[in-house]
Design an enzyme around this catalytic site. Structure first.
Site, PDB file in Angstrom:
ATOM      1  N   ARG A 164      -9.879   0.582   7.554  1.00  0.00           N
ATOM      2  CA  ARG A 164      -9.658  -0.862   7.624  1.00  0.00           C
ATOM      3  C   ARG A 164     -10.584  -1.574   8.574  1.00  0.00           C
ATOM      4  O   ARG A 164     -10.278  -2.683   9.028  1.00  0.00           O
ATOM      5  CB  ARG A 164      -8.210  -1.228   7.885  1.00  0.00           C
ATOM      6  CG  ARG A 164      -7.587  -0.674   9.104  1.00  0.00           C
ATOM      7  CD  ARG A 164      -6.185  -0.485   8.763  1.00  0.00           C
ATOM      8  NE  ARG A 164      -5.145  -1.099   9.451  1.00  0.00           N
ATOM      9  CZ  ARG A 164      -3.882  -0.877   9.081  1.00  0.00           C
ATOM     10  NH1 ARG A 164      -3.608  -0.154   8.030  1.00  0.00           N
ATOM     11  NH2 ARG A 164      -2.912  -1.396   9.741  1.00  0.00           N
ATOM     12  N   ARG A 178      11.863  -5.298   5.300  1.00  0.00           N
ATOM     13  CA  ARG A 178      11.553  -3.873   5.043  1.00  0.00           C
ATOM     14  C   ARG A 178      12.433  -2.943   5.875  1.00  0.00           C
ATOM     15  O   ARG A 178      12.697  -3.181   7.044  1.00  0.00           O
ATOM     16  CB  ARG A 178      10.086  -3.599   5.370  1.00  0.00           C
ATOM     17  CG  ARG A 178       9.771  -2.100   5.376  1.00  0.00           C
ATOM     18  CD  ARG A 178       8.315  -1.780   5.338  1.00  0.00           C
ATOM     19  NE  ARG A 178       7.580  -2.359   6.441  1.00  0.00           N
ATOM     20  CZ  ARG A 178       6.257  -2.356   6.500  1.00  0.00           C
ATOM     21  NH1 ARG A 178       5.552  -1.824   5.523  1.00  0.00           N
ATOM     22  NH2 ARG A 178       5.652  -2.894   7.531  1.00  0.00           N
ATOM     23  N   ARG A 219      10.860  -1.316  11.293  1.00  0.00           N
ATOM     24  CA  ARG A 219       9.711  -1.011  12.137  1.00  0.00           C
ATOM     25  C   ARG A 219       9.616  -2.037  13.254  1.00  0.00           C
ATOM     26  O   ARG A 219       9.690  -3.226  12.990  1.00  0.00           O
ATOM     27  CB  ARG A 219       8.432  -1.023  11.287  1.00  0.00           C
ATOM     28  CG  ARG A 219       8.086   0.357  10.743  1.00  0.00           C
ATOM     29  CD  ARG A 219       6.993   0.334   9.729  1.00  0.00           C
ATOM     30  NE  ARG A 219       5.776  -0.337  10.170  1.00  0.00           N
ATOM     31  CZ  ARG A 219       4.665  -0.390   9.443  1.00  0.00           C
ATOM     32  NH1 ARG A 219       4.625   0.191   8.261  1.00  0.00           N
ATOM     33  NH2 ARG A 219       3.606  -1.022   9.895  1.00  0.00           N
ATOM     34  N   LYS A 249       0.822  -1.208   0.000  1.00  0.00           N
ATOM     35  CA  LYS A 249       0.000   0.000   0.000  1.00  0.00           C
ATOM     36  C   LYS A 249       0.862   1.267   0.000  1.00  0.00           C
ATOM     37  O   LYS A 249       0.653   2.157  -0.818  1.00  0.00           O
ATOM     38  CB  LYS A 249      -0.921   0.038   1.240  1.00  0.00           C
ATOM     39  CG  LYS A 249      -1.895  -1.136   1.334  1.00  0.00           C
ATOM     40  CD  LYS A 249      -2.790  -1.019   2.557  1.00  0.00           C
ATOM     41  CE  LYS A 249      -2.072  -1.070   3.891  1.00  0.00           C
ATOM     42  NZ  LYS A 249      -1.423  -2.377   4.189  1.00  0.00           N
ATOM     43  N   ARG A 297      -0.613  -8.868  13.271  1.00  0.00           N
ATOM     44  CA  ARG A 297      -1.200  -7.878  12.348  1.00  0.00           C
ATOM     45  C   ARG A 297      -1.956  -8.580  11.230  1.00  0.00           C
ATOM     46  O   ARG A 297      -3.026  -8.122  10.809  1.00  0.00           O
ATOM     47  CB  ARG A 297      -0.111  -6.972  11.781  1.00  0.00           C
ATOM     48  CG  ARG A 297       0.361  -5.918  12.784  1.00  0.00           C
ATOM     49  CD  ARG A 297       1.725  -5.360  12.443  1.00  0.00           C
ATOM     50  NE  ARG A 297       1.782  -4.766  11.133  1.00  0.00           N
ATOM     51  CZ  ARG A 297       2.878  -4.688  10.394  1.00  0.00           C
ATOM     52  NH1 ARG A 297       4.017  -5.204  10.838  1.00  0.00           N
ATOM     53  NH2 ARG A 297       2.839  -4.119   9.226  1.00  0.00           N
TER      54      ARG A 297
HETATM   55  P1  AP5 Z   1       4.814  -1.586   1.940  1.00  0.00           P
HETATM   56  O1  AP5 Z   1       4.499  -0.762   0.745  1.00  0.00           O
HETATM   57  O2  AP5 Z   1       5.513  -0.942   3.065  1.00  0.00           O
HETATM   58  O3  AP5 Z   1       3.491  -2.365   2.439  1.00  0.00           O
HETATM   59  P2  AP5 Z   1       2.188  -1.821   3.177  1.00  0.00           P
HETATM   60  O4  AP5 Z   1       1.002  -2.443   2.514  1.00  0.00           O
HETATM   61  O5  AP5 Z   1       2.217  -0.332   3.280  1.00  0.00           O
HETATM   62  O6  AP5 Z   1       2.372  -2.536   4.572  1.00  0.00           O
HETATM   63  P3  AP5 Z   1       2.275  -1.955   6.056  1.00  0.00           P
HETATM   64  O7  AP5 Z   1       3.003  -2.932   6.923  1.00  0.00           O
HETATM   65  O8  AP5 Z   1       2.672  -0.531   6.115  1.00  0.00           O
HETATM   66  O9  AP5 Z   1       0.760  -2.076   6.311  1.00  0.00           O
HETATM   67  P4  AP5 Z   1       0.076  -2.100   7.659  1.00  0.00           P
HETATM   68  O10 AP5 Z   1      -1.296  -1.933   7.178  1.00  0.00           O
HETATM   69  O11 AP5 Z   1       0.323  -3.276   8.509  1.00  0.00           O
HETATM   70  O12 AP5 Z   1       0.785  -0.934   8.484  1.00  0.00           O
HETATM   71  P5  AP5 Z   1       0.346   0.574   8.786  1.00  0.00           P
HETATM   72  O13 AP5 Z   1       1.553   1.397   8.835  1.00  0.00           O
HETATM   73  O14 AP5 Z   1      -0.754   0.991   7.897  1.00  0.00           O
HETATM   74  O15 AP5 Z   1       5.659  -2.863   1.426  1.00  0.00           O
HETATM   75  C1  AP5 Z   1       6.174  -3.823   2.353  1.00  0.00           C
HETATM   76  C2  AP5 Z   1       7.604  -4.252   1.934  1.00  0.00           C
HETATM   77  O16 AP5 Z   1       7.520  -4.956   0.689  1.00  0.00           O
HETATM   78  C3  AP5 Z   1       8.555  -3.082   1.692  1.00  0.00           C
HETATM   79  O17 AP5 Z   1       9.838  -3.459   2.103  1.00  0.00           O
HETATM   80  C4  AP5 Z   1       8.510  -2.872   0.161  1.00  0.00           C
HETATM   81  O18 AP5 Z   1       9.724  -2.339  -0.323  1.00  0.00           O
HETATM   82  C5  AP5 Z   1       8.258  -4.280  -0.337  1.00  0.00           C
HETATM   83  N1  AP5 Z   1       7.421  -4.340  -1.540  1.00  0.00           N
HETATM   84  C6  AP5 Z   1       6.327  -3.562  -1.824  1.00  0.00           C
HETATM   85  N2  AP5 Z   1       5.779  -3.930  -3.004  1.00  0.00           N
HETATM   86  C7  AP5 Z   1       6.526  -4.961  -3.460  1.00  0.00           C
HETATM   87  C8  AP5 Z   1       6.454  -5.781  -4.644  1.00  0.00           C
HETATM   88  N3  AP5 Z   1       5.486  -5.604  -5.580  1.00  0.00           N
HETATM   89  N4  AP5 Z   1       7.378  -6.764  -4.789  1.00  0.00           N
HETATM   90  C9  AP5 Z   1       8.343  -6.956  -3.851  1.00  0.00           C
HETATM   91  N5  AP5 Z   1       8.469  -6.221  -2.728  1.00  0.00           N
HETATM   92  C10 AP5 Z   1       7.569  -5.220  -2.534  1.00  0.00           C
HETATM   93  O19 AP5 Z   1      -0.247   0.418  10.253  1.00  0.00           O
HETATM   94  C11 AP5 Z   1       0.607   0.180  11.361  1.00  0.00           C
HETATM   95  C12 AP5 Z   1      -0.201   0.150  12.642  1.00  0.00           C
HETATM   96  O20 AP5 Z   1      -0.837   1.434  12.851  1.00  0.00           O
HETATM   97  C13 AP5 Z   1      -1.363  -0.853  12.676  1.00  0.00           C
HETATM   98  O21 AP5 Z   1      -0.928  -2.136  13.076  1.00  0.00           O
HETATM   99  C14 AP5 Z   1      -2.293  -0.200  13.703  1.00  0.00           C
HETATM  100  O22 AP5 Z   1      -1.831  -0.401  15.003  1.00  0.00           O
HETATM  101  C15 AP5 Z   1      -2.149   1.273  13.371  1.00  0.00           C
HETATM  102  N6  AP5 Z   1      -3.115   1.687  12.335  1.00  0.00           N
HETATM  103  C16 AP5 Z   1      -2.832   2.171  11.084  1.00  0.00           C
HETATM  104  N7  AP5 Z   1      -3.958   2.431  10.404  1.00  0.00           N
HETATM  105  C17 AP5 Z   1      -4.988   2.113  11.217  1.00  0.00           C
HETATM  106  C18 AP5 Z   1      -6.405   2.145  11.068  1.00  0.00           C
HETATM  107  N8  AP5 Z   1      -6.973   2.569   9.929  1.00  0.00           N
HETATM  108  N9  AP5 Z   1      -7.147   1.727  12.113  1.00  0.00           N
HETATM  109  C19 AP5 Z   1      -6.600   1.321  13.265  1.00  0.00           C
HETATM  110  N10 AP5 Z   1      -5.263   1.241  13.467  1.00  0.00           N
HETATM  111  C20 AP5 Z   1      -4.465   1.638  12.457  1.00  0.00           C
HETATM  112 MG    MG Z   2       2.394   1.048   4.854  1.00  0.00          MG
END
Ligand code: AP5
Ligand code: MG
Ligand code: ZN
Length: 217
Positions: A88, A127, A160, A13, A171
């Protein structure tokens, strides 16, 4: 134009939202990035969010919705937004619909990035993110030019804390329980497009840009 990116942790994402925002000129709003900035700055919001994030749980809807609504009042979001990581839960999706309707706007497109579970864990464990600008790298799939250093701003890269295996697994479990219903919510609304996220970054970006182009037309 309001676009929602939805998908599991590690589905890409953040990576793809960066590409889409740059190409389309829409603002990139990432709930996780906002929470991490609040934790780093030691604000009241960060103090509340921290424990949930460390456990791999969702921050309560009330807190998350309030944070995003505040962000959506900033002027750079007027032309439209790429939402990354929000909504989400079904509750969050409904709150967003109500808030947008109140300003005569709506979600135009929800893109579901589909990636097999075993691939997700490999992506999370490798990552690295920039401490300064939050740009995202992967030690194998997207390495920075200089190890440990951000290509974009020269900032120091770090892992992270919630990418540790046990937290990443939690997660994923939370995603299956609470976020899959939100995907179904957008499917029923007929604005959901599924993209195969299990390809290299560029072809995924191309498919997503295609979906965006179809919607603007
Ligand atoms: P990356 O692009 O970083 O993936 P992502 O989908 O953004 O994954 P996240 O871990 O950020 O999602 P998340 O939803 O768990 O975390 P968030 O920060 O939103 O890619 C991942 C890796 O793969 C990278 O190294 C990248 O380089 C690589 N990659 C990407 N595409 C690739 C490809 N095509 N091929 C190969 N490699 C690739 O949330 C964190 C925390 O915040 C949550 O756990 C929660 O506690 C809180 N939070 C956030 N939003 C909410 C919400 N809406 N409601 C409640 N709590 C929330
Ligand atoms: Mg992300
Ligand atoms: Zn950087």
């Amino acid at each position: 134009m309001y676009v929602v990116l939805i998908g599991a942790p590690g589905s890409g994402k953040g990576t793809q939202a960066g590409v889409l925002a740059e190409t389309s000129g829409l603002a990139h709003v990432a709930s996780g990035d906002l929470f991490r900035a609040a934790v780093q700055q030691g604000t009241e919001l960060g103090r509340v969010a921290r424990g949930y994030m460390e456990r791999g749980e969702l921050v309560p809807d009330e807190v998350t919705i309030a944070m995003i609504m505040e962000r959506l009042r900033e002027p750079d979001t007027a032309r439209g937004v790429i939402l990354d990581g929000f909504p989400r839960t079904v509750e969050q999706a409904q709150a967003l619909d109500r808030a947008l309707a109140a300003r005569d706007q709506q979600i135009d497109l929800a893109i579901y990035l589909r990636v097999p579970t075993e691939v997700l864990l490999r992506r999370l464990s490798g990552r690295w993110i920039c401490r300064v600008c939050q740009a995202t790298y992967h030690e194998v799939f997207r390495p920075p030019a200089t190890p440990g250093q951000c290509d974009a701003c020269g900032g120091e890269l770090s892992q992270r804390p919630d990418d540790r295996l046990e937290t990443a697994e939690r997660r994923l479990q939370v995603y299956f329980e609470q976020t899959l219903p939100a995907i179904e919510y957008y499917r029923r609304r007929r604005i959901l497009v599924e993209v195969d996220g299990n390809q290299p970054i560029e072809p995924v970006a191309a498919e997503m840009l295609g979906a965006l182009g179809q919607t603007t037309r």
